[in-house]
Design an enzyme around this catalytic site. Sequence first.
Site, PDB file in Angstrom:
ATOM      1  N   THR A  32     -14.247 -66.151 -97.497  1.00 51.11           N
ATOM      2  CA  THR A  32     -14.897 -66.162 -96.195  1.00 51.11           C
ATOM      3  C   THR A  32     -15.564 -64.809 -96.026  1.00 51.11           C
ATOM      4  OG1 THR A  32     -14.568 -66.297 -93.789  1.00 51.11           O
ATOM      5  CG2 THR A  32     -12.717 -65.484 -95.075  1.00 51.11           C
ATOM      6  N   GLY A  33     -16.643 -64.775 -95.282  1.00 52.40           N
ATOM      7  CA  GLY A  33     -17.315 -63.498 -95.061  1.00 52.40           C
ATOM      8  C   GLY A  33     -18.806 -63.595 -95.261  1.00 52.40           C
ATOM      9  N   SER A  39     -16.713 -71.598 -85.749  1.00 54.51           N
ATOM     10  CA  SER A  39     -17.362 -71.236 -87.015  1.00 54.51           C
ATOM     11  C   SER A  39     -17.178 -72.308 -88.088  1.00 54.51           C
ATOM     12  CB  SER A  39     -16.791 -69.906 -87.516  1.00 54.51           C
ATOM     13  OG  SER A  39     -15.387 -69.967 -87.547  1.00 54.51           O
ATOM     14  N   THR A  64     -15.041 -68.680 -92.053  1.00 50.01           N
ATOM     15  CA  THR A  64     -15.021 -69.965 -92.735  1.00 50.01           C
ATOM     16  C   THR A  64     -13.581 -70.302 -93.012  1.00 50.01           C
ATOM     17  OG1 THR A  64     -17.144 -69.564 -93.764  1.00 50.01           O
ATOM     18  CG2 THR A  64     -15.632 -70.974 -94.991  1.00 50.01           C
ATOM     19  N   THR A  90     -17.671 -74.676 -93.263  1.00 52.06           N
ATOM     20  CA  THR A  90     -18.171 -73.635 -92.348  1.00 52.06           C
ATOM     21  C   THR A  90     -19.404 -74.098 -91.605  1.00 52.06           C
ATOM     22  OG1 THR A  90     -18.772 -71.283 -92.288  1.00 52.06           O
ATOM     23  CG2 THR A  90     -19.762 -72.581 -94.029  1.00 52.06           C
ATOM     24  N   ARG A 120     -30.859 -71.870 -94.025  1.00 47.16           N
ATOM     25  CA  ARG A 120     -30.081 -70.907 -94.817  1.00 47.16           C
ATOM     26  C   ARG A 120     -28.763 -71.527 -95.270  1.00 47.16           C
ATOM     27  NH1 ARG A 120     -24.661 -68.657 -94.312  1.00 47.16           N
ATOM     28  NH2 ARG A 120     -24.680 -66.554 -95.150  1.00 47.16           N
TER      29      ARG A 120
END
Length: 335
Positions: A222-223, A50, A171, A189, A199
């Site tokens: 992160t998320g 990731s 991330t 990330t 994106r």
Amino acid sequence: MAVEPVFIATWRFGVPACLAGWQKLMAGCSALDAIEAGANVTEDDTSVNSVGNGGLPNSEGEVELDAAIMDGSTHAAGAVAGLTRTGRPISVARRVMEVTPHVMLVGGKAQEFARAQGFPDADLMSDESRRRWEAWQKEQSSAAVAHFDKTPDAAPAMSPDEVSTPDDHDTIGLCALDANGDLAVGCTTSGMAWKLPGRVGDSPIIGSGLYVDNAIGAAAGTGYGDEMMKACVSYRVVMLMERGLSPEEACIETLRYLLRKRPSDQHGYYGAALIALRKDGVVGAAATLSGFGAPDRLWQWAVIRGTGIEGQPASVVLHEGIYVTSDKIISTLTP
Ligand code: ASP
């Protein structure tokens, strides 16, 4: 008197990053150098799918990397988004900060800049990320972007396990405090796996994926970036610390705000996690969903502190929990 250095990072894979960052801090390097060194370790590790090299690709099978870095001592920032041929985006972001009058470069022109700055071209797909992408292509349903059903009506019906699968995102966010008392922050990330080409999420956006005010503290996240960026989460954490909240309280309050803004998700049906490091070295973190819906793992973040004594080893502590909904703390696990 010299300040005790501190380095924190998101996730279990933040442990090697912490060690690399801490070594820099203990050698007397700046927080900024420590952030870059720590981030590069994760970016180079193809087993982390990731971040950086070996990241999972977009829906067309192309890896697009995003990163940003911010220096508390100068309040300078640099960011890149959509790099497809350079595995260390945080270093390119630092170069944007240091050699251009701008903050952010994106896409093909960011890639050209990286090349012109001497970053070698690389194939960012690992065998594993290619295998995962091919498997996803076979399995994909009508959803244009995998992992999160964006239709609001669908959200209440989803369980945490359904909205996220292990490792399809995550991330590394990193915060450092150096011996001079200066702060820096970084975020790098490959973004959401199978994202629409082009994106960009929260991670390279100053104030969303990361923020630092040298007089207050630093924060990184992160998320689910498409939600997090709408709440300027890292900026909010730092501002809440300025108002007197502890780093942990600031992370919790920010996540509650985030969840309140999307009522259908207020019980934490998507993963969002924040880490924070205050100017005085106090740290804190919180997440909306333990392990981001992966039943076999917990939300974890790593902390290392300098001992100040040359040659004396320090060990990284992995913290687990806290995670929160909009109205309560679900669990407080081991600090
Ligand atoms: N925040 C990243 C993004 O939305 C993904 C993650 O951290 O899980 O691109």
